[in-house]
Design a protein around this motif. Sequence first.
Motif, short mmCIF file in Angstrom:
data_model
loop_
_atom_site.label_atom_id
_atom_site.label_comp_id
_atom_site.label_asym_id
_atom_site.label_seq_id
_atom_site.Cartn_x
_atom_site.Cartn_y
_atom_site.Cartn_z
N THR A 234 -61.18 -10.64 -25.19
CA THR A 234 -60.60 -9.34 -25.57
C THR A 234 -59.39 -9.01 -24.71
OG1 THR A 234 -62.78 -8.52 -26.24
CG2 THR A 234 -61.09 -6.88 -25.78
N LEU A 235 -59.51 -9.24 -23.41
CA LEU A 235 -58.40 -8.96 -22.50
C LEU A 235 -57.18 -9.81 -22.84
CD1 LEU A 235 -60.39 -8.75 -19.16
CD2 LEU A 235 -59.27 -6.84 -20.33
N LYS A 236 -57.41 -11.07 -23.20
CA LYS A 236 -56.29 -11.94 -23.57
C LYS A 236 -55.60 -11.45 -24.84
CE LYS A 236 -54.85 -16.74 -24.06
NZ LYS A 236 -53.89 -16.41 -25.11
N ALA A 237 -56.40 -11.00 -25.81
CA ALA A 237 -55.82 -10.47 -27.04
C ALA A 237 -54.96 -9.24 -26.75
CB ALA A 237 -56.94 -10.11 -28.03
N ILE A 238 -55.43 -8.37 -25.87
CA ILE A 238 -54.65 -7.19 -25.50
C ILE A 238 -53.40 -7.59 -24.74
CG2 ILE A 238 -54.66 -5.04 -24.17
CD1 ILE A 238 -57.69 -4.88 -24.67
N ASP A 239 -53.54 -8.53 -23.82
CA ASP A 239 -52.41 -8.98 -23.01
C ASP A 239 -51.33 -9.65 -23.86
OD1 ASP A 239 -51.30 -9.29 -20.30
OD2 ASP A 239 -51.52 -11.45 -20.70
N ASP A 240 -51.75 -10.46 -24.82
CA ASP A 240 -50.79 -11.11 -25.71
C ASP A 240 -50.01 -10.08 -26.53
OD1 ASP A 240 -51.59 -13.56 -24.81
OD2 ASP A 240 -52.87 -14.02 -26.54
N TRP A 241 -50.64 -8.95 -26.78
CA TRP A 241 -50.01 -7.89 -27.59
C TRP A 241 -49.17 -6.94 -26.74
CZ3 TRP A 241 -53.14 -3.15 -29.65
CH2 TRP A 241 -52.35 -2.39 -30.51
N ARG A 242 -49.75 -6.47 -25.63
CA ARG A 242 -49.12 -5.40 -24.86
C ARG A 242 -48.76 -5.78 -23.41
NH1 ARG A 242 -49.44 -0.23 -27.15
NH2 ARG A 242 -49.21 -0.54 -29.40
N ASN A 243 -49.02 -7.02 -23.02
CA ASN A 243 -48.64 -7.50 -21.68
C ASN A 243 -49.16 -6.58 -20.57
OD1 ASN A 243 -47.50 -9.08 -19.69
ND2 ASN A 243 -45.47 -8.14 -19.87
N ILE A 244 -50.48 -6.60 -20.39
CA ILE A 244 -51.10 -5.75 -19.38
C ILE A 244 -51.19 -6.43 -18.01
CG2 ILE A 244 -52.42 -4.41 -21.05
CD1 ILE A 244 -54.87 -6.15 -20.35
N GLY A 245 -50.61 -7.62 -17.88
CA GLY A 245 -50.61 -8.31 -16.59
C GLY A 245 -51.92 -8.98 -16.27
N LEU A 246 -52.56 -9.58 -17.26
CA LEU A 246 -53.86 -10.22 -17.06
C LEU A 246 -53.74 -11.43 -16.13
CD1 LEU A 246 -56.86 -10.41 -17.92
CD2 LEU A 246 -56.10 -11.88 -19.81
N GLU A 247 -54.59 -11.47 -15.12
CA GLU A 247 -54.62 -12.59 -14.18
C GLU A 247 -55.48 -13.73 -14.74
OE1 GLU A 247 -52.92 -12.83 -11.46
OE2 GLU A 247 -52.16 -10.78 -11.30
N ASP A 248 -55.13 -14.97 -14.36
CA ASP A 248 -55.88 -16.14 -14.83
C ASP A 248 -57.34 -16.10 -14.39
OD1 ASP A 248 -53.59 -17.09 -16.01
OD2 ASP A 248 -53.08 -18.45 -14.36
N THR A 249 -57.61 -15.47 -13.27
CA THR A 249 -58.97 -15.45 -12.73
C THR A 249 -59.84 -14.35 -13.33
OG1 THR A 249 -58.17 -14.06 -10.91
CG2 THR A 249 -58.26 -16.45 -10.52
N SER A 250 -59.24 -13.45 -14.07
CA SER A 250 -60.00 -12.30 -14.61
C SER A 250 -60.74 -12.72 -15.88
CB SER A 250 -59.05 -11.14 -14.91
OG SER A 250 -58.44 -10.67 -13.73
N GLN A 251 -62.04 -12.75 -15.80
CA GLN A 251 -62.88 -13.10 -16.94
C GLN A 251 -63.49 -11.88 -17.60
OE1 GLN A 251 -63.18 -16.31 -18.17
NE2 GLN A 251 -61.53 -16.64 -16.68
N ALA A 252 -63.42 -10.75 -16.95
CA ALA A 252 -63.99 -9.51 -17.52
C ALA A 252 -63.42 -8.32 -16.78
CB ALA A 252 -65.51 -9.51 -17.42
N MET A 253 -63.38 -7.20 -17.46
CA MET A 253 -62.95 -5.94 -16.84
C MET A 253 -63.98 -4.87 -17.12
SD MET A 253 -59.45 -3.69 -17.47
CE MET A 253 -58.39 -4.92 -16.67
N LEU A 254 -64.26 -4.08 -16.11
CA LEU A 254 -65.15 -2.94 -16.24
C LEU A 254 -64.33 -1.68 -16.01
CD1 LEU A 254 -68.17 -2.26 -16.68
CD2 LEU A 254 -68.42 -2.23 -14.20
N ILE A 255 -64.36 -0.76 -16.98
CA ILE A 255 -63.64 0.51 -16.86
C ILE A 255 -64.67 1.62 -16.84
CG2 ILE A 255 -61.95 2.06 -17.91
CD1 ILE A 255 -60.70 -0.36 -19.26
#
Length: 432
Positions: A234-255
């Motif tokens: 999910t994060l990669k899909a968002i990053d590809d669309w809006r460039n949120i600065g996803l790091e290679d090591t980030s496998q999940a985000m908790l908000i």
Amino acid sequence: MIDSYARDRTYLEPGKALGVVLARSREDVVTTMRWASEHRVPVVPRGAGTGLAGGATAMDGSIVLSLARMTAITELSPADEIAVVEPGVITADLDRAARGHGLMYAPDPSSYEISTIGGNLATNAGGLRCVKYGVTRDSALGLEVVLADGRVMNTGRRTVKGVTGYDLTGLFVGSEGTLGVITSATVRLRRAPLVPPATFAAEFGSARDAAAAVSAIIAAGCQPSLMELLDRATLKAIDDWRNIGLEDTSQAMLIGQSDAADGQAVAVRMQEICEANGASFVAVSTTPAEADELIAVRRMAYQAKERLGACLVEDVCVPRSALPEMISAIEAAAARHDVLICTVAHAGDGNLHPVFIFDHGTAEPPAPVWAAADEVFTRALELGGTLTGEHGVGVLKRRWLDLEAGPVVSEVQQGIKAVFDPLGILNPGKAI
């Protein structure tokens, strides 16, 4: 024009409807249902069409009954902390109206800026704040409902308490338009937070670690008002669309978020718990604008996935303690069947949304997608969960109903349906 009212947000191709009724009043709905009952014509009620289970898709030979133009907030009582609204009121508009009086409407599905109160009631929608404030049913006090034969029935009350007779309000909430058509609702409002909510976002090396942090936060008594998990896909899909600065090591985000009076301190405490549970990075908002930016990442999730392909959107719910194991089961199913599954979760209450992606233009999800979905649903039930936490059964989940309900429950539900809709004209083929 008919086609634009025949679909929801699923990939499903609707049937050929006879026509569309754009109701503007209860009397329009009464007239429609009397005519449909007399001529035995199926009726498909709908709101904004934001559903994700096929519950509002038209069927061949049906009348689509749209409530989207019934948009009046007929009463807003700060003294009683209630509002009376028509079904076409947009969820966020009611919340904004309430906040003008220091109140809020708590349910906030991700589609809250475009979904309607009537549709939320029909599916018992949840949302990001449901970890603290509950789902739509918890805010529904009373309903005005037009039955299949055109009779008008009022359920529930204006009071917080009330146990007179059976809970018909609770029965209609989540019934997906199969028992009656909601034309007005009395809903509970709550006091808005005194200070802007404080929000954190934490990155983890695995979704399972993020899920474990959720359990630790709840066990610590932090009482978050929002707790959302996004997996790597999910994060990669968002990053590809809006460039949120996803790091290679980030496998999940908790908000997460706290709207308590001491919310900033609670957010810092949740930050510490995330770090103790393996978070590689945690950011805590210091201004409302920063909090909005973090929440916006979560609200981008579905649109980002739609860019990847057609979406089979599911929403299993498991006991919160089983969240890490359920996430592992989804990841295993994706790998075993070579299917792209993007998962977000209302993690604070164990409600996961695995979204199975397949090629645009495909009439039906391919066999590997169905096989992966079978595994996900079966495992959710084995863990003591349910097939749907908030989207409803609609059309998409009927194939799995017997796994959860069983023959006795199915028989009872069909009996209830027959009492309210003896001719079977209300949204046939949906929900049960």
